[in-house]
Design a protein around this motif. Sequence first.
Motif, PDB file in Angstrom:
ATOM      1  N   LEU A  12       0.819  -1.209   0.000  1.00  0.00           N
ATOM      2  CA  LEU A  12       0.000   0.000   0.000  1.00  0.00           C
ATOM      3  C   LEU A  12       0.857   1.264   0.000  1.00  0.00           C
ATOM      4  CD1 LEU A  12      -2.875  -0.970   2.485  1.00  0.00           C
ATOM      5  CD2 LEU A  12      -2.849  -1.103  -0.018  1.00  0.00           C
ATOM      6  N   MET A  13       1.930   1.244   0.737  1.00  0.00           N
ATOM      7  CA  MET A  13       2.791   2.423   0.775  1.00  0.00           C
ATOM      8  C   MET A  13       3.465   2.648  -0.576  1.00  0.00           C
ATOM      9  SD  MET A  13       4.366   2.529   4.616  1.00  0.00           S
ATOM     10  CE  MET A  13       4.799   4.257   4.401  1.00  0.00           C
ATOM     11  N   ALA A  14       3.829   1.572  -1.246  1.00  0.00           N
ATOM     12  CA  ALA A  14       4.434   1.695  -2.570  1.00  0.00           C
ATOM     13  C   ALA A  14       3.438   2.281  -3.565  1.00  0.00           C
ATOM     14  CB  ALA A  14       4.931   0.334  -3.046  1.00  0.00           C
ATOM     15  N   ARG A  15       2.191   1.824  -3.492  1.00  0.00           N
ATOM     16  CA  ARG A  15       1.170   2.339  -4.396  1.00  0.00           C
ATOM     17  C   ARG A  15       0.816   3.777  -4.068  1.00  0.00           C
ATOM     18  NH1 ARG A  15      -2.986  -2.146  -6.606  1.00  0.00           N
ATOM     19  NH2 ARG A  15      -1.637  -3.987  -6.550  1.00  0.00           N
ATOM     20  N   ALA A  16       0.776   4.100  -2.782  1.00  0.00           N
ATOM     21  CA  ALA A  16       0.436   5.460  -2.374  1.00  0.00           C
ATOM     22  C   ALA A  16       1.476   6.472  -2.829  1.00  0.00           C
ATOM     23  CB  ALA A  16       0.270   5.520  -0.859  1.00  0.00           C
ATOM     24  N   ALA A  17       2.714   6.018  -2.975  1.00  0.00           N
ATOM     25  CA  ALA A  17       3.788   6.918  -3.410  1.00  0.00           C
ATOM     26  C   ALA A  17       3.593   7.381  -4.846  1.00  0.00           C
ATOM     27  CB  ALA A  17       5.132   6.220  -3.268  1.00  0.00           C
ATOM     28  N   LYS A  18       2.724   6.704  -5.588  1.00  0.00           N
ATOM     29  CA  LYS A  18       2.518   7.016  -7.008  1.00  0.00           C
ATOM     30  C   LYS A  18       1.234   7.787  -7.267  1.00  0.00           C
ATOM     31  CE  LYS A  18       4.848   2.679  -8.232  1.00  0.00           C
ATOM     32  NZ  LYS A  18       4.695   1.353  -8.890  1.00  0.00           N
ATOM     33  N   THR A  19       0.508   8.136  -6.191  1.00  0.00           N
ATOM     34  CA  THR A  19      -0.760   8.833  -6.374  1.00  0.00           C
ATOM     35  C   THR A  19      -0.987   9.800  -5.221  1.00  0.00           C
ATOM     36  OG1 THR A  19      -3.128   8.508  -6.770  1.00  0.00           O
ATOM     37  CG2 THR A  19      -2.094   7.048  -5.157  1.00  0.00           C
ATOM     38  N   SER A  20      -1.917  10.723  -5.409  1.00  0.00           N
ATOM     39  CA  SER A  20      -2.178  11.717  -4.367  1.00  0.00           C
ATOM     40  C   SER A  20      -2.994  11.142  -3.223  1.00  0.00           C
ATOM     41  CB  SER A  20      -2.902  12.930  -4.964  1.00  0.00           C
ATOM     42  OG  SER A  20      -4.078  12.519  -5.644  1.00  0.00           O
ATOM     43  N   THR A  47       3.306   4.529  11.501  1.00  0.00           N
ATOM     44  CA  THR A  47       4.621   4.412  12.134  1.00  0.00           C
ATOM     45  C   THR A  47       5.719   4.761  11.130  1.00  0.00           C
ATOM     46  OG1 THR A  47       3.874   2.732  13.694  1.00  0.00           O
ATOM     47  CG2 THR A  47       6.236   2.811  13.248  1.00  0.00           C
ATOM     48  N   ARG A  48       5.523   4.356   9.898  1.00  0.00           N
ATOM     49  CA  ARG A  48       6.506   4.646   8.837  1.00  0.00           C
ATOM     50  C   ARG A  48       6.331   6.047   8.262  1.00  0.00           C
ATOM     51  NH1 ARG A  48       7.111  -0.813   5.105  1.00  0.00           N
ATOM     52  NH2 ARG A  48       6.804  -2.372   6.742  1.00  0.00           N
ATOM     53  N   ASP A  49       5.083   6.498   8.178  1.00  0.00           N
ATOM     54  CA  ASP A  49       4.774   7.797   7.580  1.00  0.00           C
ATOM     55  C   ASP A  49       3.699   8.459   8.432  1.00  0.00           C
ATOM     56  OD1 ASP A  49       4.286   9.987   6.013  1.00  0.00           O
ATOM     57  OD2 ASP A  49       3.775   8.868   4.188  1.00  0.00           O
ATOM     58  N   PRO A  50       4.107   9.153   9.498  1.00  0.00           N
ATOM     59  CA  PRO A  50       3.143   9.681  10.471  1.00  0.00           C
ATOM     60  C   PRO A  50       2.018  10.494   9.839  1.00  0.00           C
ATOM     61  CG  PRO A  50       5.372   9.909  11.306  1.00  0.00           C
ATOM     62  CD  PRO A  50       5.502   9.444   9.875  1.00  0.00           C
ATOM     63  N   GLY A  51       0.791  10.115  10.209  1.00  0.00           N
ATOM     64  CA  GLY A  51      -0.373  10.856   9.759  1.00  0.00           C
ATOM     65  C   GLY A  51      -0.851  10.545   8.354  1.00  0.00           C
ATOM     66  N   ALA A  52      -0.244   9.557   7.707  1.00  0.00           N
ATOM     67  CA  ALA A  52      -0.599   9.286   6.305  1.00  0.00           C
ATOM     68  C   ALA A  52      -1.909   8.536   6.157  1.00  0.00           C
ATOM     69  CB  ALA A  52       0.521   8.493   5.638  1.00  0.00           C
ATOM     70  N   ALA A  53      -2.258   7.694   7.128  1.00  0.00           N
ATOM     71  CA  ALA A  53      -3.404   6.793   6.981  1.00  0.00           C
ATOM     72  C   ALA A  53      -4.490   7.073   8.002  1.00  0.00           C
ATOM     73  CB  ALA A  53      -2.943   5.344   7.096  1.00  0.00           C
ATOM     74  N   ILE A  54      -5.711   6.708   7.631  1.00  0.00           N
ATOM     75  CA  ILE A  54      -6.851   6.786   8.543  1.00  0.00           C
ATOM     76  C   ILE A  54      -7.839   5.698   8.147  1.00  0.00           C
ATOM     77  CG2 ILE A  54      -8.074   8.486   7.105  1.00  0.00           C
ATOM     78  CD1 ILE A  54      -9.192   9.687   9.725  1.00  0.00           C
TER      79      ILE A  54
END
Length: 208
Positions: A12-20, A47-54
């Motif tokens: 998911l983090m890899a995919r998120a890096a390619k989109t807004s 934990t890896r990217d604070p505040g990125a997910a909800i």
Amino acid sequence: MLITVEDLVAELMARAAKTSRLIVAIAGAPGAGKSTVSAALCQAINTRDPGAAIVVPMDGFHLDNAILDAMNLRKRKGSPPTFDCAGFEVLLRRLRDIGNDVVIPLFDRKLDLARAGADIVRAGQRILLVEGNYLLLDQSPWDRLASLFDVTVFLDVDRLELENRLVQRWLAFGHNVGSAQQRALANDLPNAELVLEESRPADFTIRN
């Protein structure tokens, strides 16, 4: 494709890096552990990217008990007709817009009702973990949600284990064994079987 929670975090983090913004559907039968898995994914990502997910739960769109009583559907609470699917669809479309914060409802299990304005998806949160029973249901009107998800995940749980979990859930709410079994067999398990039999295949499957 079978995947572990740990590997899904990286995916998911890899995919998120390619989109807004990445909108992820996490579906499964009642008792499959959607809330637990979604919370674990959210914590691991943040934990890896604070505040990125909800986490965005579908359960905030439960119809109120008064409405269910008027529709004679209280005993089927949790089945597809007891949710505001159209309202949920509108929310998902709003969440596609990353320019604004979006207020969302949440379901309060202790009060047994949905609370409006209970949480906020911030404009800067890039990974939305949408969890609910019927996200992949291949029936109208739920099939209209298909195009709104970038990634789909299904939680696969043995039917006997599901039954045990559902009975334990009602026991935890103070029901005796007979009442807990009745509630699970009369409503929860039919809903579970519908999800298992009528959901579209997901991109990823977690055996939970």
